[in-house]
Design an enzyme around this catalytic site. Structure first.
Site, PDB file in Angstrom:
ATOM      1  CB  CYS A 319      -0.865  -0.042   1.260  1.00 33.55           C
ATOM      2  SG  CYS A 319      -1.819   1.426   1.489  1.00 33.55           S
ATOM      3  NE  ARG A 418      -9.454  -2.600  -1.745  1.00 36.30           N
ATOM      4  CZ  ARG A 418      -8.615  -2.117  -0.846  1.00 36.30           C
ATOM      5  NH1 ARG A 418      -7.775  -1.172  -1.169  1.00 36.30           N
ATOM      6  NH2 ARG A 418      -8.613  -2.582   0.387  1.00 36.30           N
TER       7      ARG A 418
HETATM    8  P1  IMP Z   1      -0.886  -7.035   3.727  1.00 34.42           P
HETATM    9  O1  IMP Z   1      -1.412  -8.222   4.449  1.00 34.42           O
HETATM   10  O2  IMP Z   1       0.001  -6.186   4.575  1.00 34.42           O
HETATM   11  O3  IMP Z   1      -0.235  -7.395   2.426  1.00 34.42           O
HETATM   12  O4  IMP Z   1      -2.150  -6.099   3.401  1.00 34.42           O
HETATM   13  C1  IMP Z   1      -3.269  -6.542   2.689  1.00 34.42           C
HETATM   14  C2  IMP Z   1      -4.329  -5.458   2.707  1.00 34.42           C
HETATM   15  O5  IMP Z   1      -3.864  -4.293   2.017  1.00 34.42           O
HETATM   16  C3  IMP Z   1      -5.600  -5.811   1.975  1.00 34.42           C
HETATM   17  O6  IMP Z   1      -6.466  -6.622   2.719  1.00 34.42           O
HETATM   18  C4  IMP Z   1      -6.197  -4.448   1.679  1.00 34.42           C
HETATM   19  O7  IMP Z   1      -6.921  -3.913   2.761  1.00 34.42           O
HETATM   20  C5  IMP Z   1      -4.976  -3.581   1.470  1.00 34.42           C
HETATM   21  N1  IMP Z   1      -4.688  -3.349   0.042  1.00 34.42           N
HETATM   22  C6  IMP Z   1      -4.781  -4.204  -0.998  1.00 34.42           C
HETATM   23  N2  IMP Z   1      -4.349  -3.647  -2.146  1.00 34.42           N
HETATM   24  C7  IMP Z   1      -3.983  -2.391  -1.818  1.00 34.42           C
HETATM   25  C8  IMP Z   1      -3.449  -1.306  -2.564  1.00 34.42           C
HETATM   26  O8  IMP Z   1      -3.168  -1.400  -3.758  1.00 34.42           O
HETATM   27  N3  IMP Z   1      -3.245  -0.143  -1.882  1.00 34.42           N
HETATM   28  C9  IMP Z   1      -3.535  -0.022  -0.560  1.00 34.42           C
HETATM   29  N4  IMP Z   1      -3.979  -1.026   0.199  1.00 34.42           N
HETATM   30  C10 IMP Z   1      -4.210  -2.198  -0.426  1.00 34.42           C
END
Ligand code: IMP
Length: 501
Positions: A319, A418
């Site tokens: 993100c 989204r």
């Molecule tokens: P991770 O487990 O830290 O990889 O975070 C996953 C979460 O990031 C997802 O469940 C979403 O809420 C968020 N997310 C997914 N794609 C994006 C993006 O492109 N930008 C910002 N947040 C994202």
């Protein structure tokens, strides 16, 4: 004048748990990780409960039908990604609902005129050694033969050799007929000392494989998340744009639970979407909403009827929302405030609304911290993207196997719904990146290990259930100097693991 928080917001890495008294009874085998998935009234059982506090992120690179089946076997839940055509998403949902434990659709298929090199490439891509040779190269084409590791020796054979020349042809294969039960299939596997049994229909087309190892692993999954018809439970992501068409198709396909997937849940769009689902299905279909990072956001979605609420903006590994838009909040602080709001809401109304900590889980102990801070379950993207079952390619990068992982806000995902905040605007700028994550093997092994660590820490905290942990955990903020002290230090490591989750 603008409102200012007086304290900075913090992340998981800045907190530690303090052990509490644990008795002999506090051992991992006595810990229950059961946790409510949807809202419940005082004293009533929730409509859905998770057996482990993990759900997989609503992302193209994370949650397809394969992840959903593998995770439901462990007792968790996937939300099939919504940034795809409605029919495709509904197909994935029904693939989970129609999955017959032990009967696996073949994911490695090849044409007889392809070569040994193609077999080797396919093996790297899918991680599987059993390849079906079908007339049209598809998973359900007429079965002509099977190739396994026993059929070729790459060091001794020309890579351009045709598959038809070294496969085990159908005439020499033991096959099961469509309709055979799992027990009968396993009898054949044992009788003929097979590793896999292809199942074919009357026309000789491939239906599925039954693998010896799957039968054995079935016995290892006491936590499976099943509906009343013994099918795996599955969730699906929806958006606030096409929900009037998407939701009916998903419910028709068998989705058990929905979740609105949005980077900002504190909006009129979400309220309208929740109310549509509630009205359309007389409150029988649960729908989660989010994401929010404070009490106001929680109260809004709770009043709108959300069945669970996701917390987290800007903490996801892929993100870049905080960089590009300057919005978000440290995940730990957000969670602590929202958990307090959830408890107050419960006191006030007698309705308990589970909260999900979404994004930013890097180490296994972050899961325990999130639960201790009040989360009922966690949503993870990067974590699940690393496994065999995730939808993306496994690739070799500088001698190390990686899996691809990209954000829903990256231009690769093209998930406009989204992020746009109304109208038909296309994604004007990216809020996520396209990346690699270190390949980590099968979901089962990793989830087992992670949950074991969570259970062990819960025992250190003198707790045997998640509600007890939420109530009794003692947490401390740590200084940056003590964060350094927390890792191995002042020694020279002999073995540096790439993957330290
Ligand atoms: P991770 O487990 O830290 O990889 O975070 C996953 C979460 O990031 C997802 O469940 C979403 O809420 C968020 N997310 C997914 N794609 C994006 C993006 O492109 N930008 C910002 N947040 C994202």
């Amino acid at each position: 004048m603008a409102f200012y928080y007086t304290e900075p917001s913090h992340t998981f890495n800045e907190y530690l748990l303090i052990p509490r008294y644990s008795s002999k009874e506090h051992s991992p085998q006595n810990v229950s990780l059961r946790t409510p998935l949807v809202r419940m009234k005082n004293g009533e059982e929730p409509q859905f409960t998770l057996n482990i506090p993990l759900v997989s992120a609503i992302m193209q690179s994370v949650s397809n039908d394969k992840t959903a089946i593998a995770l439901a076997k462990e007792g968790g839940l996937s939300f099939i990604f919504g940034s795809q055509a409605i029919e495709k998403q509904a197909e994935m949902v029904s693939a989970v609902k129609n999955y017959k434990a032990g009967f696996v659709e073949s994911d490695s298929n090849i044409l007889p005129r392809q070569t040994l090199q193609d077999i080797l490439d396919l093996k790297i891509k899918t991680g599987h050694t059993t390849v079906a040779v079908t007339e049209d190269g598809s998973a359900h084409g007429k079965l002509l033969g099977v190739v396994t590791g026993r059929d070729y020796r790459p060091s001794r054979m020309d890579r351009s050799l045709l598959v038809s020349e070294f496969m085990t042809p159908i005439s020499k294969l033991t096959v099961g007929k469509e309709g055979i039960s799992l027990a009968e299939a396993n009898d054949l596997i044992w009788e003929y000392k097979l590793n896999s049994l292809p199942i074919v229909n009357e026309k000789g087309e491939l239906v599925a494989f039954v693998f010896r190892k799957d039968y054995e692993s079935k016995k290892e999954n006491p936590n499976e998340l099943l509906d009343e018809k013994k099918r795996y439970i599955v969730g699906a992501g929806i958006n606030t744009r096409d929900y009037k068409e998407r939701v009916p198709a998903l419910i028709e396909a068998g989705a058990d639970i929905l979740c609105i997937d949005s980077s900002d849940g504190f909006s009129e769009w979400q309220k309208e979407t929740i109310q549509f689902v509630k009205k359309q299905y007389n409150g029988r279909v649960p729908v989660g909403a989010g994401n929010i990072v404070d009490k106001d956001g929680f109260d809004f979605l709770a009043d709108a009827g959300a069945d669970f609420i996701k917390v987290g903006i800007g903490g996801g590994s892929i993100c870049i929302t905080r960089e590009t838009k300057g919005i978000g909040r440290g995940q730990a602080t957000a969670l602590i405030e929202v958990a307090k709001a959830r408890n107050e809401y419960y006191e006030r109304t007698g309705v308990y609304i589970p909260i999900c900590s979404d994004g930013g889980i890097v180490y296994d102990h972050h899961i325990t911290l999130a639960l201790a801070m009040g989360a009922d379950f966690c949503m993870l993207g990067r974590y699940f993207a690393r496994f065999d079952e995730s939808p993306t390619n496994k690739v070799l990068v500088n001698g190390t196997y990686m899996k691809e992982y990209w954000g829903e806000g990256s231009s690769r995902a093209r998930n406009w719904q989204r992020y746009d905040s109304g109208g038909d605007a296309k994604l004007a700028f990216e809020e996520g990146v396209d990346s690699y994550v270190p390949y980590a093997g099968p979901l089962h092994d990793n989830v087992q290990e992670s949950m074991h660590k969570v259970k062990a820490t819960m025992c250190n905290c003198g707790t045997l259930t998640i509600p007890e942990l939420q109530k009794h955990a003692k947490l401390t903020l740590v200084s940056s100097a003590s964060i350094t002290e927390g890792g191995a230090h002042d020694v020279i490591l002999k073995d540096i693991h790439a993957n330290r989750t």
